[in-house]
Scaffold this motif. Structure first.
Motif, PDB file in Angstrom:
ATOM      1  N   PRO A 185      11.460   7.999  10.324  1.00 22.45           N
ATOM      2  CA  PRO A 185      12.517   8.547  11.186  1.00 22.45           C
ATOM      3  C   PRO A 185      12.343   8.077  12.630  1.00 22.45           C
ATOM      4  N   LEU A 186      13.440   7.651  13.239  1.00 23.22           N
ATOM      5  CA  LEU A 186      13.429   7.241  14.635  1.00 23.22           C
ATOM      6  C   LEU A 186      14.036   8.344  15.493  1.00 23.22           C
ATOM      7  N   ASN A 187      13.795   8.299  16.790  1.00 20.76           N
ATOM      8  CA  ASN A 187      14.325   9.333  17.690  1.00 20.76           C
ATOM      9  C   ASN A 187      15.841   9.398  17.683  1.00 20.76           C
ATOM     10  N   SER A 188      16.502   8.291  17.357  1.00 26.17           N
ATOM     11  CA  SER A 188      17.964   8.246  17.335  1.00 26.17           C
ATOM     12  C   SER A 188      18.546   8.999  16.145  1.00 26.17           C
ATOM     13  N   GLY A 189      17.692   9.372  15.193  1.00 30.65           N
ATOM     14  CA  GLY A 189      18.162  10.009  13.965  1.00 30.65           C
ATOM     15  C   GLY A 189      18.247   9.030  12.810  1.00 30.65           C
ATOM     16  N   ALA A 190      18.211   7.734  13.120  1.00 31.31           N
ATOM     17  CA  ALA A 190      18.217   6.710  12.071  1.00 31.31           C
ATOM     18  C   ALA A 190      16.847   6.683  11.397  1.00 31.31           C
ATOM     19  N   LYS A 191      16.801   6.049  10.244  1.00 34.53           N
ATOM     20  CA  LYS A 191      15.535   5.879   9.526  1.00 34.53           C
ATOM     21  C   LYS A 191      15.298   4.398   9.302  1.00 34.53           C
ATOM     22  N   ALA A 192      14.131   3.926   9.693  1.00 37.42           N
ATOM     23  CA  ALA A 192      13.768   2.531   9.491  1.00 37.42           C
ATOM     24  C   ALA A 192      13.014   2.389   8.174  1.00 37.42           C
ATOM     25  N   GLN A 193      13.309   1.336   7.435  1.00 39.55           N
ATOM     26  CA  GLN A 193      12.529   1.018   6.238  1.00 39.55           C
ATOM     27  C   GLN A 193      11.135   0.617   6.710  1.00 39.55           C
ATOM     28  N   CYS A 194      10.114   1.143   6.068  1.00 38.10           N
ATOM     29  CA  CYS A 194       8.747   0.898   6.527  1.00 38.10           C
ATOM     30  C   CYS A 194       7.834   0.560   5.355  1.00 38.10           C
ATOM     31  N   ILE A 195       7.071  -0.503   5.509  1.00 38.59           N
ATOM     32  CA  ILE A 195       6.111  -0.934   4.500  1.00 38.59           C
ATOM     33  C   ILE A 195       4.754  -1.106   5.162  1.00 38.59           C
ATOM     34  N   ILE A 196       3.723  -0.593   4.503  1.00 35.66           N
ATOM     35  CA  ILE A 196       2.350  -0.906   4.879  1.00 35.66           C
ATOM     36  C   ILE A 196       1.850  -1.872   3.814  1.00 35.66           C
ATOM     37  N   ALA A 197       1.551  -3.100   4.232  1.00 37.16           N
ATOM     38  CA  ALA A 197       1.118  -4.141   3.295  1.00 37.16           C
ATOM     39  C   ALA A 197      -0.281  -4.623   3.661  1.00 37.16           C
ATOM     40  N   ALA A 198      -1.028  -5.004   2.642  1.00 38.16           N
ATOM     41  CA  ALA A 198      -2.355  -5.579   2.859  1.00 38.16           C
ATOM     42  C   ALA A 198      -2.218  -6.903   3.595  1.00 38.16           C
ATOM     43  N   ARG A 199      -3.246  -7.251   4.313  1.00 36.35           N
ATOM     44  CA  ARG A 199      -3.261  -8.538   5.000  1.00 36.35           C
ATOM     45  C   ARG A 199      -3.266  -9.660   3.968  1.00 36.35           C
ATOM     46  N   PRO A 200      -2.465 -10.721   4.190  1.00 35.53           N
ATOM     47  CA  PRO A 200      -2.305 -11.762   3.169  1.00 35.53           C
ATOM     48  C   PRO A 200      -3.403 -12.817   3.127  1.00 35.53           C
ATOM     49  N   GLU A 201      -4.299 -12.822   4.091  1.00 33.73           N
ATOM     50  CA  GLU A 201      -5.225 -13.952   4.138  1.00 33.73           C
ATOM     51  C   GLU A 201      -6.323 -14.019   3.094  1.00 33.73           C
ATOM     52  N   PRO A 202      -6.716 -12.941   2.417  1.00 37.17           N
ATOM     53  CA  PRO A 202      -7.745 -13.154   1.377  1.00 37.17           C
ATOM     54  C   PRO A 202      -7.159 -13.879   0.162  1.00 37.17           C
ATOM     55  N   LYS A 203      -7.101 -15.204   0.220  1.00 35.25           N
ATOM     56  CA  LYS A 203      -6.460 -15.995  -0.831  1.00 35.25           C
ATOM     57  C   LYS A 203      -7.116 -15.799  -2.191  1.00 35.25           C
ATOM     58  N   ARG A 204      -8.341 -15.354  -2.203  1.00 32.41           N
ATOM     59  CA  ARG A 204      -8.999 -15.123  -3.492  1.00 32.41           C
ATOM     60  C   ARG A 204      -8.378 -13.925  -4.209  1.00 32.41           C
ATOM     61  N   ILE A 205      -7.653 -13.077  -3.484  1.00 32.46           N
ATOM     62  CA  ILE A 205      -7.035 -11.892  -4.076  1.00 32.46           C
ATOM     63  C   ILE A 205      -5.607 -12.201  -4.526  1.00 32.46           C
ATOM     64  N   PHE A 206      -4.828 -12.828  -3.682  1.00 36.50           N
ATOM     65  CA  PHE A 206      -3.451 -13.186  -4.020  1.00 36.50           C
ATOM     66  C   PHE A 206      -2.982 -14.307  -3.105  1.00 36.50           C
ATOM     67  N   ASN A 207      -1.934 -15.016  -3.535  1.00 38.46           N
ATOM     68  CA  ASN A 207      -1.440 -16.118  -2.715  1.00 38.46           C
ATOM     69  C   ASN A 207      -0.284 -15.653  -1.824  1.00 38.46           C
ATOM     70  N   GLU A 208       0.032 -16.457  -0.822  1.00 38.39           N
ATOM     71  CA  GLU A 208       1.064 -16.087   0.143  1.00 38.39           C
ATOM     72  C   GLU A 208       2.440 -15.908  -0.497  1.00 38.39           C
ATOM     73  N   GLU A 209       2.755 -16.752  -1.480  1.00 31.06           N
ATOM     74  CA  GLU A 209       4.067 -16.658  -2.135  1.00 31.06           C
ATOM     75  C   GLU A 209       4.238 -15.303  -2.816  1.00 31.06           C
ATOM     76  N   LYS A 219       0.827  -1.211   0.000  1.00 34.00           N
ATOM     77  CA  LYS A 219       0.000   0.000   0.000  1.00 34.00           C
ATOM     78  C   LYS A 219       0.865   1.265   0.000  1.00 34.00           C
ATOM     79  N   HIS A 220       1.869   1.286   0.838  1.00 34.48           N
ATOM     80  CA  HIS A 220       2.799   2.417   0.921  1.00 34.48           C
ATOM     81  C   HIS A 220       4.142   1.894   1.426  1.00 34.48           C
ATOM     82  N   PHE A 221       5.208   2.606   1.067  1.00 35.07           N
ATOM     83  CA  PHE A 221       6.511   2.263   1.613  1.00 35.07           C
ATOM     84  C   PHE A 221       7.370   3.501   1.661  1.00 35.07           C
ATOM     85  N   GLY A 222       8.327   3.509   2.556  1.00 31.87           N
ATOM     86  CA  GLY A 222       9.201   4.660   2.721  1.00 31.87           C
ATOM     87  C   GLY A 222      10.077   4.468   3.935  1.00 31.87           C
ATOM     88  N   PHE A 223      10.498   5.591   4.509  1.00 25.96           N
ATOM     89  CA  PHE A 223      11.397   5.557   5.651  1.00 25.96           C
ATOM     90  C   PHE A 223      10.751   6.256   6.835  1.00 25.96           C
TER      91      PHE A 223
END
Length: 124
Positions: free
Chosen positions: A79-103, A73-77
């Motif tokens: 920012p953490l309090n330490s000044g580092a940046k964490a890679q961040c992904i917002i992904a759809a829930r994988p369980e609706p198998k009719r939409i896509f498979n786990e692989e 859905k979205h991805f980016g970085f």
């Protein structure tokens, strides 16, 4: 906390626990300083955790929305309090198998983290 029956918590229950959940999320980020964050939910559920209104953790516009995918859905970085940046992904829930498979779900998430890693290394 969710109801003991199927489905999501009610709006009232979400409101009651939202602020404490957001504070817990921030505390976990501060303590663990993750390099990668995967939020497996819809953007509407994730957004309150990424910006609590008064003190934005991440500007919504900072997320790359150009990749049209039913999984990522979205991805980016994030920012953490330490000044580092964490890679961040917002992904759809994988369980609706009719939409896509786990692989396919695992491959898209993995490929997106790889792209973020390459981008982070390019701009380091």
């Amino acid at each position: 906390v969710s109801p003991d029956t199927k489905g999501n918590p009610s709006s009232a229950l979400r409101e009651i626990q939202r602020l404490n959940c957001i504070e817990l999320f921030k505390l976990e980020l501060e303590i663990y300083q993750p390099t990668r964050i995967l939020l497996i939910t819809g953007s509407d559920w994730a957004w309150p955790f990424l910006s609590d209104g008064e003190y934005p953790i991440l500007s919504y516009d900072a997320f790359n929305k150009s990749k049209q995918s039913p999984i990522i859905k979205h991805f980016g970085f994030l920012p953490l309090n330490s000044g580092a940046k964490a890679q961040c992904i917002i992904a759809a829930r994988p369980e609706p198998k009719r939409i896509f498979n786990e692989e396919k779900w695992i491959c898209e998430v993995s490929e997106t983290f790889s792209k973020l890693e390459a981008d982070q290394n390019t701009h380091a």
